[in-house]
Scaffold this motif. Structure first.
Motif, short mmCIF file in Angstrom:
data_model
loop_
_atom_site.label_atom_id
_atom_site.label_comp_id
_atom_site.label_asym_id
_atom_site.label_seq_id
_atom_site.Cartn_x
_atom_site.Cartn_y
_atom_site.Cartn_z
N PHE A 172 0.81 -1.22 0.00
CA PHE A 172 0.00 0.00 0.00
C PHE A 172 0.85 1.27 0.00
CE2 PHE A 172 -3.32 -2.63 2.46
CZ PHE A 172 -3.91 -3.04 1.28
N ILE A 173 2.15 1.17 -0.01
CA ILE A 173 3.03 2.34 0.07
C ILE A 173 2.72 3.39 -1.01
CG2 ILE A 173 5.43 3.05 -0.37
CD1 ILE A 173 6.34 0.89 1.51
N PRO A 174 2.40 3.01 -2.26
CA PRO A 174 2.06 4.06 -3.24
C PRO A 174 0.93 4.98 -2.80
CG PRO A 174 2.45 1.98 -4.36
CD PRO A 174 2.47 1.68 -2.89
N LEU A 175 0.03 4.50 -1.96
CA LEU A 175 -1.08 5.34 -1.50
C LEU A 175 -0.60 6.45 -0.58
CD1 LEU A 175 -3.77 2.61 -0.65
CD2 LEU A 175 -3.55 3.95 -2.75
N ALA A 176 0.54 6.27 0.05
CA ALA A 176 1.06 7.26 0.98
C ALA A 176 1.42 8.56 0.29
CB ALA A 176 2.28 6.71 1.72
N ALA A 177 1.58 8.53 -1.03
CA ALA A 177 1.96 9.73 -1.77
C ALA A 177 0.76 10.65 -2.04
CB ALA A 177 2.61 9.34 -3.09
N PHE A 178 -0.44 10.21 -1.69
CA PHE A 178 -1.64 10.97 -2.02
C PHE A 178 -2.48 11.21 -0.77
CE2 PHE A 178 -0.46 8.36 -5.65
CZ PHE A 178 -0.39 9.30 -6.67
N PRO A 179 -3.29 12.27 -0.78
CA PRO A 179 -4.23 12.48 0.33
C PRO A 179 -5.22 11.32 0.43
CG PRO A 179 -4.00 14.48 -0.99
CD PRO A 179 -3.30 13.39 -1.74
N THR A 180 -5.87 11.20 1.56
CA THR A 180 -6.75 10.07 1.83
C THR A 180 -7.85 9.91 0.78
OG1 THR A 180 -6.36 10.31 4.21
CG2 THR A 180 -8.31 9.07 3.53
N GLN A 181 -8.52 11.00 0.44
CA GLN A 181 -9.64 10.92 -0.50
C GLN A 181 -9.17 10.56 -1.90
OE1 GLN A 181 -9.03 13.34 1.61
NE2 GLN A 181 -10.85 13.78 2.84
N ILE A 182 -8.02 11.09 -2.30
CA ILE A 182 -7.49 10.75 -3.63
C ILE A 182 -7.05 9.28 -3.66
CG2 ILE A 182 -5.69 11.26 -5.33
CD1 ILE A 182 -5.76 14.13 -4.46
N SER A 183 -6.55 8.78 -2.55
CA SER A 183 -6.20 7.36 -2.46
C SER A 183 -7.43 6.50 -2.70
CB SER A 183 -5.59 7.05 -1.10
OG SER A 183 -4.36 7.72 -0.93
N TRP A 184 -8.57 6.92 -2.13
CA TRP A 184 -9.81 6.20 -2.39
C TRP A 184 -10.14 6.22 -3.88
CZ3 TRP A 184 -14.21 8.18 -4.71
CH2 TRP A 184 -15.31 7.32 -4.74
N GLY A 185 -10.01 7.38 -4.51
CA GLY A 185 -10.30 7.49 -5.94
C GLY A 185 -9.41 6.59 -6.77
N LEU A 186 -8.13 6.50 -6.41
CA LEU A 186 -7.20 5.65 -7.17
C LEU A 186 -7.55 4.17 -6.99
CD1 LEU A 186 -3.86 7.53 -6.41
CD2 LEU A 186 -5.09 7.45 -8.59
#
Length: 449
Positions: free
Chosen positions: A108-122
């Motif tokens: 899940f490390i790639p998600l750390a580069a984005f805000p929480t809501q954008i991580s959900w979108g990705l």
């Protein structure tokens, strides 16, 4: 690449639909169909845009994806994933424990580069793409349609789009998207590995299943599926991949790796109340029916092992007939039943099941067609009706359900059991009819009539 295809004792070709699994050809055909590309890409792009807009307005998006992202940040910061019931970087609306293996936090490390809501979108965008891929793989695993068959089914691209849009109404699908879960992604990884990559004899067979198991342990069962169906090297590669990833986590964070396997994994209460209506497993069924009796979980495990006998029989029967998708679905649904926790969003395996059931609708006589239409309709209705949301749940209400409420509240659990029982009964009746007809045929030949 060509490959020698094995046949079973009945002479059925074990991989007769192999030629339809060419994803490169499918992607090439898709590239010249701008309308299809638009339909399959617009919804994922909307999800990303929705996530960006939600970030700007501080919306609550994706409880589970927020935990995934927080797990990645916790790992990067060198903190513990399991010492507390929440993680330091979780938002106030997602204060939940991290229940996955530590290898999942690594993924899940790639998600750390984005805000929480954008991580959900990705995650949502990738999940929707994974659903389309799963549908296409399921269609590709089916036998080639007859020349006089329905034209809508003869076009995999058109069928993929239709199923994609319809399946958005399935409760496991929209709940997976709503929560920011990864069930669709894991399912696509398993289907891609077992029905495409490994089915072609690739040296990478089993690796994706091993990675999926490192993220969430339940895919380990599919390594057993590979082993008993003769793809032992794939099973070994998958297990080796899983072990190597666990070893890597012991090198990165030995404390969390050791604590997960010794303390966190056995603690099912950390995941959530086992008797909650959202848990659709045998374990939940028994605990609800017995008012949390201390022996309920052991009884559920015993029932699960008993169900393994007909499940194995069905699996091998489908395998010998060259029906790889049907055999894989037997393993998938048995896993959902036997798992201590199977939330409703884990039941995304209904997607390839409905594809399989719909593909068989034209292959019947007008006299018996209603049986398949009713069966397929009931399966779809169970997962579209949201019956579990109608029933009272939460705060131990499930322990006081009436009989009819227990039946409705266990609808996901009962579906594969009833479907398997109907298949076994049907085959038994057909076999009995053939045996009964055999002596009459012998007499006809002898008398010349």
């Amino acid at each position: 690449m060509t490959r020698t295809v094995s046949t079973d004792v009945d002479g059925s070709v074990a991989a007769r639909s192999q030629h339809r699994l060419a994803l490169r050809k499918s992607l090439a055909r898709l590239s010249v169909r701008p309308r299809s590309i638009l339909i399959l890409s617009v919804i994922p792009l909307v999800a990303i845009g929705y996530g960006i807009y939600g970030w700007q307005h501080d919306w609550v998006l994706g409880v589970d994806s927020a935990v995934y992202r927080a797990g990645a940040l916790t790992l990067l910061h060198g903190d513990s994933l399991y010492d507390a019931n929440t993680l330091p970087s979780e938002p106030w609306w997602a204060l939940l424990p991290f229940t996955y293996p530590p290898t999942a936090a690594l993924m899940f490390i790639p998600l750390a580069a984005f805000p929480t809501q954008i991580s959900w979108g990705l995650i949502t965008a990738v999940s929707l793409g994974a659903m389309a891929l799963s549908i296409r793989i399921a269609i590709g695993a089916l036998p080639r349609p007859a020349a006089d068959g329905p034209r809508w089914w003869a076009s995999p691209a058109r069928s993929t789009i239709v199923f994609f849009l319809v399946f958005l109404a399935l409760e496991p699908v929209w709940r997976t998207i709503f929560l920011g879960q990864i069930n669709l992604i894991l399912m696509a990884m398993i289907l891609l590995d077992m029905l495409v990559i490994g089915a072609r004899g690739s040296r990478w067979g089993g690796v994706l299943v091993g990675v999926a198991a490192a993220i969430k342990l339940t895919p380990l069962v599919f390594l057993g599926h590979l082993f008993i169906t003769g793809r032992r090297m794939d099973a070994i590669r998958g297990f080796a991949t899983f072990v190597l990833l666990q070893g890597l986590m012991f090198l990165i964070n030995s404390h969390d790796a050791a604590k997960y396997w010794t303390v966190t994994l056995p603690d099912t209460g950390r995941i959530g109340p086992v008797h909650w209506a959202g848990n659709q497993s045998l374990n939940a069924l028994m605990n609800r029916a017995t008012d949390l009796a201390p022996w309920a979980s052991k009884a559920a495990m015993g029932i699960g092992f008993l169900l393994a006998i007909p499940a194995l029989w069905l699996l091998m029967r489908f395998h010998r007939k060259g029906q790889a998708l049907a055999a894989l679905l037997v393993t998938a649904f048995w896993t959902l039943l036997i798992s201590p926790i199977s939330w409703t969003h884990h039941w995304v395996w209904v997607i390839p099941l409905i594809v399989l059931l719909v593909s068989r609708l034209p292959k019947t006589t007008p006299k018996t067609a209603w049986k398949r239409w009713v069966g397929t309709g009931l399966v779809g209705f169970v997962f579209v009706s949201c019956v579990l949301l109608i029933l009272p749940n939460g705060r131990n209400v499930e322990l006081h359900w009436k009989v009819w409420q227990n039946i409705l509240g266990d609808a996901y659990i009962l579906m594969p059991v009833v479907l398997a029982a109907a298949l076994i009964l049907r085959w038994g009746l057909q076999r009995r009819a053939r045996k009964k007809a055999a002596p009459d045929e012998h007499v006809d030949v002898a008398t010349g009539v």
